[in-house]
Design an enzyme around this catalytic site. Sequence first.
Site, PDB file in Angstrom:
ATOM      1  N   GLU A  79      42.789  39.148  39.194  1.00 57.49           N
ATOM      2  CA  GLU A  79      44.029  38.783  38.499  1.00 57.49           C
ATOM      3  C   GLU A  79      44.146  39.474  37.149  1.00 57.49           C
ATOM      4  O   GLU A  79      43.185  39.543  36.382  1.00 57.49           O
ATOM      5  CB  GLU A  79      44.061  37.269  38.303  1.00 57.49           C
ATOM      6  CG  GLU A  79      45.274  36.748  37.547  1.00 57.49           C
ATOM      7  CD  GLU A  79      45.210  35.246  37.338  1.00 57.49           C
ATOM      8  OE1 GLU A  79      46.266  34.617  37.320  1.00 57.49           O
ATOM      9  OE2 GLU A  79      44.089  34.719  37.198  1.00 57.49           O
ATOM     10  N   CYS A  80      45.337  39.992  36.855  1.00 58.97           N
ATOM     11  CA  CYS A  80      45.619  40.599  35.554  1.00 58.97           C
ATOM     12  C   CYS A  80      47.059  40.256  35.189  1.00 58.97           C
ATOM     13  O   CYS A  80      47.990  40.954  35.603  1.00 58.97           O
ATOM     14  CB  CYS A  80      45.409  42.107  35.601  1.00 58.97           C
ATOM     15  SG  CYS A  80      45.813  42.938  34.042  1.00 58.97           S
ATOM     16  N   CYS A  91      46.102  49.035  31.123  1.00 63.56           N
ATOM     17  CA  CYS A  91      45.204  49.102  32.267  1.00 63.56           C
ATOM     18  C   CYS A  91      45.958  49.741  33.430  1.00 63.56           C
ATOM     19  O   CYS A  91      47.098  50.167  33.289  1.00 63.56           O
ATOM     20  CB  CYS A  91      44.707  47.705  32.645  1.00 63.56           C
ATOM     21  SG  CYS A  91      46.035  46.587  33.169  1.00 63.56           S
ATOM     22  N   GLY A 118      40.550  39.318  33.204  1.00 65.51           N
ATOM     23  CA  GLY A 118      39.742  39.969  32.169  1.00 65.51           C
ATOM     24  C   GLY A 118      38.314  40.230  32.598  1.00 65.51           C
ATOM     25  O   GLY A 118      37.391  40.085  31.810  1.00 65.51           O
ATOM     26  N   THR A 139      36.590  49.151  26.473  1.00 67.81           N
ATOM     27  CA  THR A 139      36.847  47.879  27.148  1.00 67.81           C
ATOM     28  C   THR A 139      35.578  47.071  27.388  1.00 67.81           C
ATOM     29  O   THR A 139      35.600  45.843  27.365  1.00 67.81           O
ATOM     30  CB  THR A 139      37.593  48.129  28.474  1.00 67.81           C
ATOM     31  OG1 THR A 139      37.834  46.897  29.128  1.00 67.81           O
ATOM     32  CG2 THR A 139      36.820  49.056  29.394  1.00 67.81           C
ATOM     33  N   ASP A 151      31.058  42.702  32.530  1.00 67.22           N
ATOM     34  CA  ASP A 151      31.832  42.382  33.733  1.00 67.22           C
ATOM     35  C   ASP A 151      31.226  41.119  34.331  1.00 67.22           C
ATOM     36  O   ASP A 151      30.113  41.151  34.863  1.00 67.22           O
ATOM     37  CB  ASP A 151      31.782  43.538  34.733  1.00 67.22           C
ATOM     38  CG  ASP A 151      32.758  43.357  35.898  1.00 67.22           C
ATOM     39  OD1 ASP A 151      33.160  42.205  36.161  1.00 67.22           O
ATOM     40  OD2 ASP A 151      33.102  44.363  36.541  1.00 67.22           O
ATOM     41  N   ARG A 153      32.512  39.232  36.765  1.00 68.22           N
ATOM     42  CA  ARG A 153      33.086  38.887  38.062  1.00 68.22           C
ATOM     43  C   ARG A 153      31.998  38.679  39.118  1.00 68.22           C
ATOM     44  O   ARG A 153      30.975  39.376  39.130  1.00 68.22           O
ATOM     45  CB  ARG A 153      34.062  39.973  38.527  1.00 68.22           C
ATOM     46  CG  ARG A 153      35.347  40.000  37.733  1.00 68.22           C
ATOM     47  CD  ARG A 153      36.230  41.154  38.152  1.00 68.22           C
ATOM     48  NE  ARG A 153      35.655  42.438  37.800  1.00 68.22           N
ATOM     49  CZ  ARG A 153      36.249  43.599  38.028  1.00 68.22           C
ATOM     50  NH1 ARG A 153      37.434  43.628  38.625  1.00 68.22           N
ATOM     51  NH2 ARG A 153      35.665  44.731  37.676  1.00 68.22           N
ATOM     52  N   THR A 174      38.791  50.622  46.929  1.00 74.33           N
ATOM     53  CA  THR A 174      38.309  50.446  45.558  1.00 74.33           C
ATOM     54  C   THR A 174      37.722  51.746  45.024  1.00 74.33           C
ATOM     55  O   THR A 174      37.274  52.605  45.792  1.00 74.33           O
ATOM     56  CB  THR A 174      37.242  49.346  45.475  1.00 74.33           C
ATOM     57  OG1 THR A 174      36.890  49.116  44.108  1.00 74.33           O
ATOM     58  CG2 THR A 174      35.977  49.735  46.243  1.00 74.33           C
ATOM     59  N   LYS A 179      31.787  46.531  43.448  1.00 77.84           N
ATOM     60  CA  LYS A 179      32.378  45.691  44.488  1.00 77.84           C
ATOM     61  C   LYS A 179      31.711  45.948  45.835  1.00 77.84           C
ATOM     62  O   LYS A 179      31.403  45.010  46.587  1.00 77.84           O
ATOM     63  CB  LYS A 179      33.884  45.946  44.584  1.00 77.84           C
ATOM     64  CG  LYS A 179      34.689  45.436  43.408  1.00 77.84           C
ATOM     65  CD  LYS A 179      36.180  45.702  43.599  1.00 77.84           C
ATOM     66  CE  LYS A 179      36.987  45.151  42.428  1.00 77.84           C
ATOM     67  NZ  LYS A 179      38.435  45.425  42.571  1.00 77.84           N
TER      68      LYS A 179
END
Length: 461
Positions: A79-80, A91, A118, A139, A151, A153, A174, A179
């Site tokens: 989500e962004c 981005c 984020g 970033t 990161d 995630r 990707t 990932k």
Amino acid sequence: MTVMSETVARPFEQPAAVRSQVTVPLRFPDGFAATAEIMTFHGLADGKEHLLLALGAWEQALLDQGPERIAPLVRLHSECLTGDVFGSERCDCGPQLREAVEEIAAVGGFLLYLRQEGRGIGLYSKLDAYALQDTGLDTYEANVALGRGEDERDYGAAAQMLRALGTGPIRLLTNNPDKVGQLRALGVEVSEQVPTGVHLSAANRRYLAAKRSHTAHTIELPAETLPGEILPAEIIPTHDELLARVDALVPRLRERAAETEEIRRIPEASMAELKAAGVFQMLAPKAVGGFGMGLETYVEVVRRLAQGCVSTAWSVGHLVEHVWMLARWPQEAQDEVFANGPAPWLPPPAPLQGKQRRLPAGSPSRAAGASPPASCTPNGHSWPCSTATSACNAWSRCPILNSWTSGTPPACGGPEAMISALRISLSRRTAPWSGTSWRPRTIPGASSTRIRTFTSPWQRS
């Protein structure tokens, strides 16, 4: 006694189940449309409300799985809000979402919309990281400076969602090797990594470069444009694109208008945003890395900036027009002033006339005077030439202030700007215009090379 042993499954190994499914027609701002079956889930390990969008012939893609079949195409999209909803150019998330829906809908597969704003640090923290990026951090460095991970995630819930649908091998859309690695470690068979497009803009180049260099994203960026090089055509905005960037700045300029008037200069945050938007490059020649735009764009940009803050518009207008002036100087002068990029901030809108007095050896000179059309020289005489100084080296006062442009730098604050203490170092050689030649001339007693004096084209007669 019989001892019972039991293996406890890790959270991501616990089964999840489809909770609901609803058909949703999709339409993007560019007119592209598709239909998605949006699914929600029970039992996700992290307890978040992730979504799965089944697109195209997804049911057939599941049935066709096998050694000789093409695996369904899958995209894990974090989500962004700023990129997906508001179209932020900091981005590439919005364009990637749009691209993924079209690519998956064409062949059948799934887009997993993961609530990991984020890179997992949340919306507010991401915006805090943006502020740090404006100070020069990339970033990833910005996240760490906030005390968060580069990161954060986790794709355990994504693996649960795919297993709930009975997927076998998948093709993963990707550029992010993490990932692929995480999904494989979670037991998902990734048969192929399919790269996404590179959605480059002037505002996100540093962001994409950091992803490439820091986390090995498979991104091919055009070579960095160095001073004096022409920007690739896809990077140069159109008239309407630049105006759209300016319109996006107006609310923030309006919020800072009172601060601008109080501190009597453009706040650093505003300058950073204006620079990122490419405003200072609009009139610079393409040959030095500028946008090469014309008067119509310039006037409309300044007009729209004034809707947010008149002082900012006034000052930016002058800085931009000075770049236009510099582009009409002799080539030797251009080579020097554009050596560090297409948008040198040179504040004086007119040459200075006044007197200079020498300070002790090794010290910079001091000058004082007003700004009629002549230049300040060590002996008090004036030549018909323009003087280039750095904006950060001038301390000025202006005799005329008003209620709506007190935030302008003094050199732009009224019809006459008095330079009370301009700290400069004069070059040993300057180049006053003499007839049709570009002839260097030595200034007696001049020191160092911090300032150069060149004749401007409209003063050659």
